[in-house]
Design a protein around this motif. Structure first.
Motif, PDB file in Angstrom:
ATOM      1  N   LEU A 106       0.814  -1.217   0.000  1.00 20.23           N
ATOM      2  CA  LEU A 106       0.000   0.000   0.000  1.00 20.23           C
ATOM      3  C   LEU A 106       0.847   1.266   0.000  1.00 20.23           C
ATOM      4  O   LEU A 106       0.506   2.242  -0.666  1.00 20.23           O
ATOM      5  CB  LEU A 106      -0.921  -0.007   1.222  1.00 20.23           C
ATOM      6  N   ALA A 107       1.949   1.258   0.722  1.00 15.95           N
ATOM      7  CA  ALA A 107       2.786   2.456   0.788  1.00 15.95           C
ATOM      8  C   ALA A 107       3.306   2.841  -0.594  1.00 15.95           C
ATOM      9  O   ALA A 107       3.396   4.031  -0.920  1.00 15.95           O
ATOM     10  CB  ALA A 107       3.953   2.221   1.750  1.00 15.95           C
ATOM     11  N   ALA A 108       3.636   1.841  -1.410  1.00 13.46           N
ATOM     12  CA  ALA A 108       4.141   2.129  -2.758  1.00 13.46           C
ATOM     13  C   ALA A 108       3.038   2.713  -3.633  1.00 13.46           C
ATOM     14  O   ALA A 108       3.293   3.606  -4.453  1.00 13.46           O
ATOM     15  CB  ALA A 108       4.687   0.849  -3.389  1.00 13.46           C
ATOM     16  N   ARG A 109       1.830   2.244  -3.475  1.00  8.33           N
ATOM     17  CA  ARG A 109       0.703   2.791  -4.257  1.00  8.33           C
ATOM     18  C   ARG A 109       0.423   4.242  -3.845  1.00  8.33           C
ATOM     19  O   ARG A 109       0.156   5.101  -4.683  1.00  8.33           O
ATOM     20  CB  ARG A 109      -0.546   1.945  -4.042  1.00  8.33           C
ATOM     21  N   MET A 110       0.466   4.485  -2.541  1.00  5.09           N
ATOM     22  CA  MET A 110       0.218   5.847  -2.059  1.00  5.09           C
ATOM     23  C   MET A 110       1.307   6.805  -2.551  1.00  5.09           C
ATOM     24  O   MET A 110       1.011   7.941  -2.935  1.00  5.09           O
ATOM     25  CB  MET A 110       0.143   5.837  -0.534  1.00  5.09           C
ATOM     26  N   ARG A 111       2.530   6.330  -2.557  1.00  5.98           N
ATOM     27  CA  ARG A 111       3.618   7.158  -3.078  1.00  5.98           C
ATOM     28  C   ARG A 111       3.412   7.459  -4.558  1.00  5.98           C
ATOM     29  O   ARG A 111       3.659   8.578  -5.029  1.00  5.98           O
ATOM     30  CB  ARG A 111       4.958   6.452  -2.883  1.00  5.98           C
ATOM     31  N   ALA A 112       2.915   6.471  -5.297  1.00  8.70           N
ATOM     32  CA  ALA A 112       2.659   6.681  -6.724  1.00  8.70           C
ATOM     33  C   ALA A 112       1.618   7.767  -6.934  1.00  8.70           C
ATOM     34  O   ALA A 112       1.764   8.625  -7.823  1.00  8.70           O
ATOM     35  CB  ALA A 112       2.197   5.371  -7.373  1.00  8.70           C
ATOM     36  N   LEU A 113       0.564   7.777  -6.127  1.00 14.98           N
ATOM     37  CA  LEU A 113      -0.454   8.815  -6.251  1.00 14.98           C
ATOM     38  C   LEU A 113       0.144  10.198  -5.993  1.00 14.98           C
ATOM     39  O   LEU A 113      -0.148  11.159  -6.711  1.00 14.98           O
ATOM     40  CB  LEU A 113      -1.600   8.544  -5.279  1.00 14.98           C
ATOM     41  N   ARG A 114       0.990  10.298  -4.987  1.00 14.35           N
ATOM     42  CA  ARG A 114       1.604  11.595  -4.682  1.00 14.35           C
ATOM     43  C   ARG A 114       2.498  12.060  -5.831  1.00 14.35           C
ATOM     44  O   ARG A 114       2.465  13.233  -6.229  1.00 14.35           O
ATOM     45  CB  ARG A 114       2.430  11.487  -3.393  1.00 14.35           C
ATOM     46  N   GLU A 115       3.295  11.146  -6.363  1.00 11.54           N
ATOM     47  CA  GLU A 115       4.239  11.534  -7.413  1.00 11.54           C
ATOM     48  C   GLU A 115       3.527  11.854  -8.725  1.00 11.54           C
ATOM     49  O   GLU A 115       3.915  12.773  -9.448  1.00 11.54           O
ATOM     50  CB  GLU A 115       5.275  10.426  -7.604  1.00 11.54           C
ATOM     51  N   LEU A 116       2.487  11.116  -9.034  1.00  9.33           N
ATOM     52  CA  LEU A 116       1.720  11.412 -10.242  1.00  9.33           C
ATOM     53  C   LEU A 116       1.067  12.783 -10.132  1.00  9.33           C
ATOM     54  O   LEU A 116       1.093  13.581 -11.079  1.00  9.33           O
ATOM     55  CB  LEU A 116       0.661  10.336 -10.461  1.00  9.33           C
ATOM     56  N   THR A 117       0.491  13.069  -8.972  1.00 10.97           N
ATOM     57  CA  THR A 117      -0.146  14.365  -8.753  1.00 10.97           C
ATOM     58  C   THR A 117       0.884  15.492  -8.858  1.00 10.97           C
ATOM     59  O   THR A 117       0.636  16.525  -9.496  1.00 10.97           O
ATOM     60  CB  THR A 117      -0.829  14.403  -7.379  1.00 10.97           C
ATOM     61  N   ALA A 118       2.043  15.291  -8.250  1.00  9.89           N
ATOM     62  CA  ALA A 118       3.099  16.306  -8.301  1.00  9.89           C
ATOM     63  C   ALA A 118       3.572  16.554  -9.726  1.00  9.89           C
ATOM     64  O   ALA A 118       3.992  17.665 -10.062  1.00  9.89           O
ATOM     65  CB  ALA A 118       4.269  15.876  -7.428  1.00  9.89           C
ATOM     66  N   ALA A 119       3.454  15.514 -10.582  1.00  8.93           N
ATOM     67  CA  ALA A 119       3.881  15.640 -11.974  1.00  8.93           C
ATOM     68  C   ALA A 119       2.793  16.230 -12.867  1.00  8.93           C
ATOM     69  O   ALA A 119       3.012  16.424 -14.062  1.00  8.93           O
ATOM     70  CB  ALA A 119       4.298  14.276 -12.517  1.00  8.93           C
ATOM     71  N   GLY A 120       1.628  16.514 -12.286  1.00 10.82           N
ATOM     72  CA  GLY A 120       0.547  17.102 -13.064  1.00 10.82           C
ATOM     73  C   GLY A 120      -0.339  16.113 -13.776  1.00 10.82           C
ATOM     74  O   GLY A 120      -1.110  16.497 -14.655  1.00 10.82           O
ATOM     75  N   VAL A 121      -0.254  14.833 -13.396  1.00 11.60           N
ATOM     76  CA  VAL A 121      -1.104  13.802 -13.996  1.00 11.60           C
ATOM     77  C   VAL A 121      -2.395  13.693 -13.187  1.00 11.60           C
ATOM     78  O   VAL A 121      -2.352  13.617 -11.952  1.00 11.60           O
ATOM     79  CB  VAL A 121      -0.379  12.441 -14.021  1.00 11.60           C
ATOM     80  N   ALA A 122      -3.536  13.697 -13.851  1.00  8.66           N
ATOM     81  CA  ALA A 122      -4.822  13.551 -13.164  1.00  8.66           C
ATOM     82  C   ALA A 122      -4.921  12.151 -12.562  1.00  8.66           C
ATOM     83  O   ALA A 122      -4.591  11.155 -13.216  1.00  8.66           O
ATOM     84  CB  ALA A 122      -5.973  13.790 -14.135  1.00  8.66           C
ATOM     85  N   VAL A 123      -5.375  12.076 -11.319  1.00  6.69           N
ATOM     86  CA  VAL A 123      -5.468  10.794 -10.628  1.00  6.69           C
ATOM     87  C   VAL A 123      -6.783  10.688  -9.867  1.00  6.69           C
ATOM     88  O   VAL A 123      -7.457  11.685  -9.612  1.00  6.69           O
ATOM     89  CB  VAL A 123      -4.307  10.598  -9.623  1.00  6.69           C
ATOM     90  N   GLN A 124      -7.093   9.464  -9.498  1.00  5.89           N
ATOM     91  CA  GLN A 124      -8.119   9.223  -8.502  1.00  5.89           C
ATOM     92  C   GLN A 124      -7.681   8.028  -7.667  1.00  5.89           C
ATOM     93  O   GLN A 124      -6.978   7.132  -8.157  1.00  5.89           O
ATOM     94  CB  GLN A 124      -9.494   8.969  -9.107  1.00  5.89           C
ATOM     95  N   ALA A 125      -8.062   8.022  -6.400  1.00  3.74           N
ATOM     96  CA  ALA A 125      -7.854   6.874  -5.535  1.00  3.74           C
ATOM     97  C   ALA A 125      -9.105   6.010  -5.618  1.00  3.74           C
ATOM     98  O   ALA A 125     -10.210   6.486  -5.339  1.00  3.74           O
ATOM     99  CB  ALA A 125      -7.609   7.326  -4.106  1.00  3.74           C
TER     100      ALA A 125
END
Length: 271
Positions: free
Chosen positions: A164-183
Motif C-alpha cells: 500500500l505504501a508504494a501505491r500511495m507514493r505513486a499517487l503523490r508523485e503522479l499528482t506532483a507531476a501534473g497527472v490527473a489521478v483518482q484513488a
C-alpha cells in the motif's frame, strides 16, 4: 514449411455493462498475477476454464504496431475514443517491467490521442510512464486502487499485490507531476479510522465501491468467492455489509468537503 500465422489480436474491444460511457476496453495482457481473492474475473470464463488457476498466469498479447495504428484510425473515425484500460487484467503486470507493452501502447495512443483514457491499476510501476502520461495530458486519468490502509488486511485479501505504501507514493508523485489521478477504494476493505484523511492527502478525487453493488451481480459473485469467510477469519465480519461502505462515503464527504467523492459505477465513468 512456413510457420502458422498467429491469431489476429483486436486491441479495441467494445465496452458495455458496468463500463457504460466508454467506447472500448484495452487489455494489454491476458491473465493477471496479482491474484486478488475478490477479483470478479475469477467468475468469468477466462478465470473458470483456464488450465491454470486465476492469479497464477499471465500472457502478453503480441503487438503489431502497424495493425494497431490501422485499428486505431478505423475506430476513431466512428466517433470519440473513450477507453478503459484495463477491464480484465492490470496493465502494469510484473511482466511489464521487461515487456514494456503497456508503455508502447500509450506511446502509440499519443500519436493520435483518445478523447479519454482511464488507466486502472494497482501497481506503482505506472510512475515509470509519467513522461508519456504528461504527453497525453488531459486525455488520461490514472485510477490507483487503494482498498485499505492496513497492510495485514492487504496481505489477507491480496497478498501478491503491491504494498500500500508504494501505491500511495505513486499517487503523490503522479499528482506532483501534473497527472490527473483518482484513488479507487474498490472494493472497500476493512480500514483504520484515519483512512479517509489519508486518502484526502493522496488524491483530489476518490471513488468507493463495495462487494454488493460493484461486482455486477448484487454480491452473488463475491459470495461464490467465499470472501465472507476471509472477513470471519480476521474477526471483521461486521464490516462485510453495504452499510460499511455507505458510512465510509459519508465520512469522506464530511471530512473532505473540497474533494470529489463518487460511488461505484459513477466513479469509473469517463469524464
Amino acid at each position: 514449411m512456413s510457420e502458422p500465422k498467429r491469431p489476429s489480436v483486436r486491441w479495441l474491444n467494445p465496452a458495455s455493462g458496468f463500463l457504460n460511457g466508454y467506447s472500448h476496453t484495452v487489455n494489454p495482457y491476458v491473465g493477471c498475477t496479482f491474484g486478488c481473492s475478490y477479483c470478479y474475473v475469477r467468475r468469468m470464463p477466462i478465470g473458470l476454464f483456464h488450465s491454470e488457476p486465476w492469479g497464477e498466469w499471465v500472457k502478453a498479447k503480441p503487438l503489431d504496431e502497424d495493425k494497431f495504428r490501422r485499428e486505431w484510425r478505423r475506430e476513431a473515425s466512428k466517433g470519440p475514443l473513450r477507453l478503459f484500460m484495463a477491464s480484465v487484467t492490470d496493465p502494469y503486470q510484473p511482466m511489464e517491467h521487461e515487456q514494456r507493452l503497456t508503455r508502447r501502447l500509450l506511446e502509440l495512443m499519443a500519436e493520435q490521442p483518445p478523447h479519454y483514457l482511464l488507466l486502472q491499476t494497482r501497481s506503482p510501476l505506472v510512475m515509470r510512464d509519467i513522461d508519456i502520461l504528461r504527453e497525453l495530458g488531459s486525455a488520461v486519468r490514472v485510477s490507483m486502487t487503494v482498498e485499505t490502509d492496513l497492510e495485514p488486511v492487504r496481505k489477507l485479501f491480496a497478498p501478491h499485490s503491491p504494498p500500500l505504501a508504494a501505491r500511495m507514493r505513486a499517487l503523490r508523485e503522479l499528482t506532483a507531476a501534473g497527472v490527473a489521478v483518482q484513488a479507487a477504494v474498490s472494493p472497500l476493505l476493512p480500514a483504520s479510522p484515519d483512512f479517509a484523511e489519508k486518502l484526502g492527502e493522496l488524491a483530489p478525487r476518490i471513488v468507493v465501491d463495495d462487494f454488493f453493488r460493484g461486482d455486477g451481480s448484487g454480491g452473488k459473485r463475491t459470495s461464490q468467492l467465499k470472501i465472507r469467510q476471509l472477513y470471519e477469519q480476521a474477526g471483521l465480519q461486521e464490516r462485510y455489509t453495504a452499510e460499511y461502505a455507505d458510512q465510509f462515503v459519508l465520512a469522506l464527504q464530511e471530512k473532505l468537503p473540497r474533494h470529489e467523492i463518487r460511488f461505484s459505477q459513477e466513479g469509473f465513468g469517463p469524464d
